[in-house]
Design an enzyme around this catalytic site. Structure first.
Site, PDB file in Angstrom:
ATOM      1  N   ASP A  80       0.853  -1.192   0.000  1.00 19.48           N
ATOM      2  CA  ASP A  80       0.000   0.000   0.000  1.00 19.48           C
ATOM      3  C   ASP A  80       0.893   1.248   0.000  1.00 19.48           C
ATOM      4  O   ASP A  80       1.663   1.475   0.935  1.00 19.48           O
ATOM      5  CB  ASP A  80      -0.901  -0.024   1.243  1.00 19.48           C
ATOM      6  CG  ASP A  80      -1.928   1.101   1.247  1.00 19.48           C
ATOM      7  OD1 ASP A  80      -1.526   2.261   1.058  1.00 19.48           O
ATOM      8  OD2 ASP A  80      -3.119   0.823   1.452  1.00 19.48           O
ATOM      9  N   HIS A 139       0.456   3.666   2.996  1.00 20.91           N
ATOM     10  CA  HIS A 139       0.958   3.117   4.257  1.00 20.91           C
ATOM     11  C   HIS A 139       2.486   3.095   4.301  1.00 20.91           C
ATOM     12  O   HIS A 139       3.088   3.453   5.316  1.00 20.91           O
ATOM     13  CB  HIS A 139       0.423   1.693   4.465  1.00 20.91           C
ATOM     14  CG  HIS A 139      -1.071   1.627   4.568  1.00 20.91           C
ATOM     15  ND1 HIS A 139      -1.754   0.441   4.607  1.00 20.91           N
ATOM     16  CD2 HIS A 139      -2.011   2.610   4.639  1.00 20.91           C
ATOM     17  CE1 HIS A 139      -3.072   0.696   4.691  1.00 20.91           C
ATOM     18  NE2 HIS A 139      -3.238   2.000   4.709  1.00 20.91           N
ATOM     19  N   GLU A 163      -8.082   2.691  -2.878  1.00 17.29           N
ATOM     20  CA  GLU A 163      -8.879   2.713  -1.642  1.00 17.29           C
ATOM     21  C   GLU A 163      -9.076   4.162  -1.233  1.00 17.29           C
ATOM     22  O   GLU A 163      -9.006   4.506  -0.052  1.00 17.29           O
ATOM     23  CB  GLU A 163      -8.166   1.961  -0.522  1.00 17.29           C
ATOM     24  CG  GLU A 163      -7.990   0.484  -0.779  1.00 17.29           C
ATOM     25  CD  GLU A 163      -7.161  -0.164   0.297  1.00 17.29           C
ATOM     26  OE1 GLU A 163      -7.609  -1.158   0.871  1.00 17.29           O
ATOM     27  OE2 GLU A 163      -6.056   0.356   0.584  1.00 17.29           O
TER      28      GLU A 163
HETATM   29 ZN   LIG Z   1      -4.660  -0.656   1.674  1.00 17.66          ZN
END
Ligand SMILES: [Zn+2]
Length: 283
Positions: free
Chosen positions: A173, A176, A255
């Site tokens: 991600d 992240h 997302e």
């Molecule tokens: Zn994610």
């Protein structure tokens, strides 16, 4: 994509937004319980899968699961929920299940990692027959709260101690990783971060990507997703991934918030906008 009304409905929503691949929940992501998939559910899914040119599909496991929990009852509940997620992905023939490694809460990192290893080992054994083709992808985390998986070393430890298994992988991600302190904004920092990941975990472990920009700056350990190009990563960061031939066949999922309000108050479908931004960055 939302799977409201049945997982199969995610395909038509994905097509409307122009997706080549979709990320779905196969059950409510904020509830423990799930009605078992019926033969009709599975048939509807398989039909949609052949009707739409969208593949591969990946599942995101429930946010409630915490395989690092120091509380025995919660750990067992999490484990059972994780097992159900793997089995559901197996029933639908979905190859990737992404899970957040977990939060150690009031214990410590080492204890939390040991708990996750135990859950992964057990789930690999207990779903070896029911879902042999489902790869569990541990997601890179931002390091918010007591989340584990924000250091590449955590992922390496989990993959090694729970495996080695070709049913274990990583979901990378961008938000992240950046929030955790790994820079990816320039070609040079991107190359250094990917080299570090390769040295510690292995690039072959990356199975899917989550492409999210970040509302917070590098290393802030805050997990807040921004629209592509509107956060601290910026367009060039995504161009680094999109033009890296090593990822040509890897699925990447958004997302980011689904909608945004225009100046005149009308709602913009942001998946369409974010996808167009990403595609415009491919050289
Ligand atoms: Zn994610």
């Amino acid at each position: 994509m939302s799977a409201a009304g049945g997982v199969y409905r995610a395909f038509e929503r994905g097509q409307k937004s122009g997706c080549d691949s979709i990320l779905v929940f196969t059950k409510s992501n904020r509830q423990w319980k799930a009605k078992p998939l019926t033969d009709e559910d599975i048939a509807a899914y398989k039909q949609a899968e052949t009707d739409f040119d969208i593949h591969p599909v990946a599942v995101h496991a429930s946010y409630l699961i915490n395989a690092a929990s120091p509380n025995e009852a919660l750990w067992e509940k999490s484990y059972q929920a994780l097992k159900v997620e793997v089995e559901r992905a197996g029933q639908l023939g979905i190859p990737f299940l992404t899970v957040h490694p977990g939060s150690y809460v009031k214990s410590d990192e080492a204890s939390g990692l040991a708990k996750i290893v135990a859950a992964l080992k057990r789930v690999l054994v207990e779903t070896a027959v029911s879902a042999p083709n489902v790869t569990l992808c541990l997601e890179t985390m931002a390091g918010q709260g007591t989340n584990l998986g924000y250091k590449f070393e955590h992922l390496a430890q989990l993959l090694t101690e729970a495996g080695p298994s070709d049913r274990l992988g990583v979901t990378f991600d961008t938000c992240h990783v950046f929030a955790a302190g790994y820079d990816i904004r320039s070609p040079e920092t991107y190359a250094a971060t990917m080299d570090e990941f390769d040295r510690i975990v292995g690039l072959d472990k990356i199975k899917t990507f989550h492409f999210n920009d970040s509302k917070f700056d590098l290393g802030q350990k805050k997990d807040r997703h921004a629209h592509i190009g509107e956060g601290f990563i910026g367009r060039e960061g995504f161009a680094n991934f999109l033009n890296d031939p090593r990822w040509a066949d890897h699925p990447a999922h958004l997302e980011t918030p689904k909608t945004k309000e225009d100046e005149d108050g009308s709602e913009i479908e942001m998946d369409v906008v974010n996808l167009a931004t990403l595609r415009s960055l491919i050289k």
